[in-house]
Design a protein around this motif. Structure first.
Motif, PDB file in Angstrom:
ATOM      1  N   GLN A   1      -0.775   0.256  -7.328  1.00  0.00           N
ATOM      2  CA  GLN A   1      -1.279   1.318  -8.202  1.00  0.00           C
ATOM      3  C   GLN A   1      -2.743   1.636  -7.922  1.00  0.00           C
ATOM      4  OE1 GLN A   1       0.355  -1.375  -9.091  1.00  0.00           O
ATOM      5  NE2 GLN A   1       2.090  -0.859 -10.406  1.00  0.00           N
ATOM      6  N   VAL A   2      -3.539   0.599  -7.667  1.00  0.00           N
ATOM      7  CA  VAL A   2      -4.960   0.797  -7.375  1.00  0.00           C
ATOM      8  C   VAL A   2      -5.128   1.475  -6.024  1.00  0.00           C
ATOM      9  CG1 VAL A   2      -7.175  -0.354  -7.013  1.00  0.00           C
ATOM     10  CG2 VAL A   2      -5.627  -1.163  -8.796  1.00  0.00           C
TER      11      VAL A   2
ATOM     12  N   LEU B   1     -14.978  -4.970  12.607  1.00  0.00           N
ATOM     13  CA  LEU B   1     -14.927  -4.049  11.478  1.00  0.00           C
ATOM     14  C   LEU B   1     -13.640  -3.227  11.504  1.00  0.00           C
ATOM     15  CD1 LEU B   1     -18.614  -2.706  11.487  1.00  0.00           C
ATOM     16  CD2 LEU B   1     -17.613  -4.370   9.896  1.00  0.00           C
ATOM     17  N   ILE B   2     -13.285  -2.748  12.682  1.00  0.00           N
ATOM     18  CA  ILE B   2     -12.067  -1.946  12.793  1.00  0.00           C
ATOM     19  C   ILE B   2     -10.845  -2.773  12.419  1.00  0.00           C
ATOM     20  CG2 ILE B   2     -10.554  -0.730  14.414  1.00  0.00           C
ATOM     21  CD1 ILE B   2     -13.102   0.133  15.907  1.00  0.00           C
ATOM     22  N   GLN B   3     -10.805  -4.011  12.856  1.00  0.00           N
ATOM     23  CA  GLN B   3      -9.663  -4.868  12.532  1.00  0.00           C
ATOM     24  C   GLN B   3      -9.592  -5.143  11.036  1.00  0.00           C
ATOM     25  OE1 GLN B   3      -7.271  -5.462  14.413  1.00  0.00           O
ATOM     26  NE2 GLN B   3      -6.115  -6.965  13.203  1.00  0.00           N
ATOM     27  N   LEU B   4     -10.734  -5.321  10.389  1.00  0.00           N
ATOM     28  CA  LEU B   4     -10.746  -5.534   8.937  1.00  0.00           C
ATOM     29  C   LEU B   4     -10.221  -4.304   8.199  1.00  0.00           C
ATOM     30  CD1 LEU B   4     -14.176  -7.364   8.505  1.00  0.00           C
ATOM     31  CD2 LEU B   4     -11.893  -8.353   8.222  1.00  0.00           C
ATOM     32  N   ILE B   5     -10.552  -3.127   8.691  1.00  0.00           N
ATOM     33  CA  ILE B   5     -10.011  -1.902   8.094  1.00  0.00           C
ATOM     34  C   ILE B   5      -8.511  -1.834   8.310  1.00  0.00           C
ATOM     35  CG2 ILE B   5      -9.984   0.623   8.228  1.00  0.00           C
ATOM     36  CD1 ILE B   5     -12.962   0.461   9.045  1.00  0.00           C
ATOM     37  N   ARG B   6      -8.084  -2.096   9.522  1.00  0.00           N
ATOM     38  CA  ARG B   6      -6.671  -1.950   9.867  1.00  0.00           C
ATOM     39  C   ARG B   6      -5.793  -2.927   9.090  1.00  0.00           C
ATOM     40  NH1 ARG B   6      -7.109  -1.642  15.361  1.00  0.00           N
ATOM     41  NH2 ARG B   6      -6.856   0.618  15.394  1.00  0.00           N
ATOM     42  N   THR B   7      -6.258  -4.138   8.890  1.00  0.00           N
ATOM     43  CA  THR B   7      -5.437  -5.146   8.208  1.00  0.00           C
ATOM     44  C   THR B   7      -5.477  -5.007   6.697  1.00  0.00           C
ATOM     45  OG1 THR B   7      -7.292  -6.705   8.299  1.00  0.00           O
ATOM     46  CG2 THR B   7      -5.669  -6.825  10.065  1.00  0.00           C
ATOM     47  N   GLY B   8      -6.413  -4.246   6.168  1.00  0.00           N
ATOM     48  CA  GLY B   8      -6.435  -3.991   4.735  1.00  0.00           C
ATOM     49  C   GLY B   8      -7.238  -5.016   3.960  1.00  0.00           C
ATOM     50  N   PRO B   9      -7.299  -4.838   2.644  1.00  0.00           N
ATOM     51  CA  PRO B   9      -8.127  -5.694   1.795  1.00  0.00           C
ATOM     52  C   PRO B   9      -7.580  -7.112   1.723  1.00  0.00           C
ATOM     53  CG  PRO B   9      -6.742  -4.289   0.446  1.00  0.00           C
ATOM     54  CD  PRO B   9      -6.556  -3.831   1.866  1.00  0.00           C
ATOM     55  N   PRO B  10      -8.427  -8.076   1.359  1.00  0.00           N
ATOM     56  CA  PRO B  10      -7.953  -9.456   1.183  1.00  0.00           C
ATOM     57  C   PRO B  10      -6.976  -9.549   0.015  1.00  0.00           C
ATOM     58  CG  PRO B  10     -10.204  -9.213   0.388  1.00  0.00           C
ATOM     59  CD  PRO B  10      -9.863  -7.935   1.081  1.00  0.00           C
ATOM     60  N   ARG B  11      -6.216 -10.612  -0.025  1.00  0.00           N
ATOM     61  CA  ARG B  11      -5.153 -10.758  -1.027  1.00  0.00           C
ATOM     62  C   ARG B  11      -5.675 -10.687  -2.450  1.00  0.00           C
ATOM     63  NH1 ARG B  11      -1.513 -15.849   0.261  1.00  0.00           N
ATOM     64  NH2 ARG B  11      -0.495 -15.013  -1.606  1.00  0.00           N
ATOM     65  N   PHE B  12      -6.886 -11.182  -2.678  1.00  0.00           N
ATOM     66  CA  PHE B  12      -7.419 -11.231  -4.036  1.00  0.00           C
ATOM     67  C   PHE B  12      -8.016  -9.903  -4.488  1.00  0.00           C
ATOM     68  CE2 PHE B  12     -10.795 -12.673  -1.175  1.00  0.00           C
ATOM     69  CZ  PHE B  12     -11.816 -11.792  -1.497  1.00  0.00           C
ATOM     70  N   SER B  13      -8.098  -8.929  -3.585  1.00  0.00           N
ATOM     71  CA  SER B  13      -8.739  -7.654  -3.916  1.00  0.00           C
ATOM     72  C   SER B  13      -7.843  -6.789  -4.797  1.00  0.00           C
ATOM     73  CB  SER B  13      -9.065  -6.885  -2.637  1.00  0.00           C
ATOM     74  OG  SER B  13      -9.465  -5.553  -2.943  1.00  0.00           O
ATOM     75  N   PRO B  14      -8.430  -6.108  -5.789  1.00  0.00           N
ATOM     76  CA  PRO B  14      -7.625  -5.169  -6.594  1.00  0.00           C
ATOM     77  C   PRO B  14      -7.036  -4.046  -5.747  1.00  0.00           C
ATOM     78  CG  PRO B  14      -9.978  -4.918  -7.047  1.00  0.00           C
ATOM     79  CD  PRO B  14      -9.818  -6.159  -6.256  1.00  0.00           C
TER      80      PRO B  14
ATOM     81  N   MET C   1       0.838  -1.192   0.000  1.00  0.00           N
ATOM     82  CA  MET C   1       0.000   0.000   0.000  1.00  0.00           C
ATOM     83  C   MET C   1       0.878   1.249   0.000  1.00  0.00           C
ATOM     84  SD  MET C   1      -3.127  -0.921   2.577  1.00  0.00           S
ATOM     85  CE  MET C   1      -2.061  -1.425   3.917  1.00  0.00           C
ATOM     86  N   SER C   2       0.377   2.333  -0.565  1.00  0.00           N
ATOM     87  CA  SER C   2       1.126   3.574  -0.590  1.00  0.00           C
ATOM     88  C   SER C   2       1.237   4.144   0.812  1.00  0.00           C
ATOM     89  CB  SER C   2       0.429   4.590  -1.509  1.00  0.00           C
ATOM     90  OG  SER C   2      -0.786   5.013  -0.923  1.00  0.00           O
ATOM     91  N   THR C   3       2.265   4.954   1.015  1.00  0.00           N
ATOM     92  CA  THR C   3       2.509   5.523   2.337  1.00  0.00           C
ATOM     93  C   THR C   3       1.324   6.345   2.821  1.00  0.00           C
ATOM     94  OG1 THR C   3       4.881   5.616   1.907  1.00  0.00           O
ATOM     95  CG2 THR C   3       4.038   7.013   3.665  1.00  0.00           C
TER      96      THR C   3
END
Length: 211
Positions: free
Chosen positions: A94-95, A76-89, A1-3
């Motif tokens: 770049q996305v 929900l907060i943990q899902l935000i903090r850990t980021g999208p799943p591996r298969f997510s664009p 992820m970008s900084t």
């Protein structure tokens, strides 16, 4: 992820945790729990997230949002903090760079500025430039339905035309504040408006800014 995107993501997660699920936000009708659910659905349920833009998919989005809103707030907060799943664009750098800097910045400010004791935060020039770059690309989409001409202007004089027409209202502010204005957060954005008084009133009362 970008900084920048990662920083705003983690800041949002921390603010959600501190504020609690019933904290107000700038999003009409949403509390912190609703905002958290929206962020998670956008990243993890693309089959439903299309309802944000496509009216035909809105009922599905509402059902999925209700499902996620009912989840434990801490999850929900943990899902935000850990980021999208591996298969997510959104896992592609770049996305993430293109899509998430503005998304997380705006929602962080949705939570921060809805609190009575909020104060402006200093943003570094590189981040301001990144926000400006994205605003330049999206300005016409954001302003396509407004009832006046609309020009967004940085303090250094750089401009982006959000809507062609007359009379023209020019909105001046730092890119971070212009982003909030363009995304419909009129009352919370620290900007200066120049133009015909009636045109300014029409613009600020319009609900057509943003997506």
């Amino acid at each position: 992820m970008s900084t920048h995107a990662k920083r705003e993501r983690l800041l949002l997660a921390d603010l959600l945790e501190t504020a609690g699920p019933e904290a107000p936000t700038l999003c009409e009708g949403w509390r912190a729990r609703d905002l958290a659910a929206h962020v998670v659905v956008r990243e993890r349920r693309p089959d439903a997230a299309g309802g944000i833009l496509v009216k035909q998919l809105a009922p599905r989005l509402e059902r999925v949002m209700a499902e996620f809103t009912a989840k434990p707030y801490e999850e929900l907060i943990q899902l935000i903090r850990t980021g999208p799943p591996r298969f997510s664009p959104f896992n592609l750098k770049q996305v993430d760079e293109l899509s998430n800097i503005v998304e997380f910045y705006v929602h962080t400010e949705d939570l921060r500025r809805a609190q009575p004791d909020w104060t402006p935060r200093e943003l570094d020039p590189v981040f301001q430039d990144a926000l400006w770059s994205r605003l330049e690309r999206s300005a016409r989409l954001m302003g396509r339905g407004v009832p006046t001409g609309l020009v967004l202007r940085r303090p250094d004089g750089q401009t982006a035309v959000a809507h062609r027409g007359t009379p023209v209202v020019t909105v001046t502010g730092e890119p971070s504040e212009l982003v909030l204005f363009a995304y419909g957060r009129h009352g919370a954005a620290k900007v200066e408006l120049e133009g015909d008084a009636d045109a300014i009133t029409k613009l600020t009362e319009s609900k057509q800014l943003g997506i």
